[in-house]
Motif scaffolding. Structure first.
Motif, PDB file in Angstrom:
ATOM      1  N   PRO A  69       1.025  -1.457  -0.110  1.00  0.00           N
ATOM      2  CA  PRO A  69       0.227   0.128   0.078  1.00  0.00           C
ATOM      3  C   PRO A  69       0.885   1.077  -0.051  1.00  0.00           C
ATOM      4  CG  PRO A  69       0.051  -0.681   2.089  1.00  0.00           C
ATOM      5  CD  PRO A  69       1.146  -2.017   1.369  1.00  0.00           C
ATOM      6  N   GLU A  85      -4.174   2.705   1.253  1.00  0.00           N
ATOM      7  CA  GLU A  85      -4.069   2.998  -0.025  1.00  0.00           C
ATOM      8  C   GLU A  85      -5.034   4.669  -0.616  1.00  0.00           C
ATOM      9  OE1 GLU A  85      -3.353   2.016  -3.193  1.00  0.00           O
ATOM     10  OE2 GLU A  85      -3.077  -0.325  -1.406  1.00  0.00           O
ATOM     11  N   PRO A  89      -8.108   3.125  -6.148  1.00  0.00           N
ATOM     12  CA  PRO A  89      -7.941   0.864  -5.984  1.00  0.00           C
ATOM     13  C   PRO A  89      -8.675   0.303  -6.722  1.00  0.00           C
ATOM     14  CG  PRO A  89      -8.006   1.552  -3.806  1.00  0.00           C
ATOM     15  CD  PRO A  89      -8.462   2.836  -4.746  1.00  0.00           C
TER      16      PRO A  89
END
Length: 182
Positions: A69, A85, A89
């Motif tokens: 991440p 994140e 994503p």
């Protein structure tokens, strides 16, 4: 010859009244050649939002490593406790992260964040260890304009807003928590 990462050094002075966390951190962050300054600054904001006294939150290789991440928190055994994140994503990536970590956070930003959320929302319903936040477009763009190779950022977090100031200016970023269930 491949382009190299650009190194940024930041002194973060965090006053998070929502969590009762007040501390300063000196961090070094590598900006991938394809990364924008806005994304870099949102990674720094993510650090400020989730830093704590144990100092175990760290930046990863980010865009340079697809299996990591942007930030994570690991315990002494190497188990991933928190996976953070930044961006929009892929749904599969988020679900995979939910299987690898007990706490997954996504900080979505940009003009397409609402469209992204609409597309992944139903697929992420079953992820009980996921928290998704969206940053307002104008605030994240203002934040990107504060980027400097060496910077001192004062970050005040209160009532789902982050006020960030530096010698380059200031930005206010509104943070909205999204719920996975329709």
């Amino acid at each position: 010859m491949a382009l190299r990462a650009t190194i940024y050094k930041a002194d973060l002075h965090i006053a998070d009244t929502d969590r009762g966390y007040y501390a300063s951190h000196s961090v070094t962050v590598a900006r991938h050649p394809s990364e924008t300054e806005e994304r870099l600054m949102i990674r720094l904001l993510a650090y400020a939002l989730f830093a704590d006294a144990d100092d175990s939150l760290s930046f990863t290789k980010g865009l340079s490593e697809t299996e990591e991440p942007d930030l994570w928190r690991k315990d002494l055994t190497g188990a991933i406790l928190q996976w953070i994140e930044v961006g929009l994503p892929d749904e599969r990536r988020v679900l995979k992260a939910c299987g690898r970590s007990s706490d997954v956070v996504v900080l979505a930003y940009g003009r397409n964040a609402a469209l992204w959320w609409q597309g992944v929302r139903s697929g992420l319903e079953r992820a009980r260890n996921l928290r998704v936040y969206v940053l307002d477009v104008d605030g994240s763009a203002e934040l990107g304009r504060l980027a400097e190779r060496k910077m001192a950022l004062n970050i005040n977090i209160q009532d789902a807003s982050a006020w960030v100031s530096s010698e380059a200016g200031e930005a206010t970023v509104k943070i909205q928590k999204l719920e996975p269930t329709p």
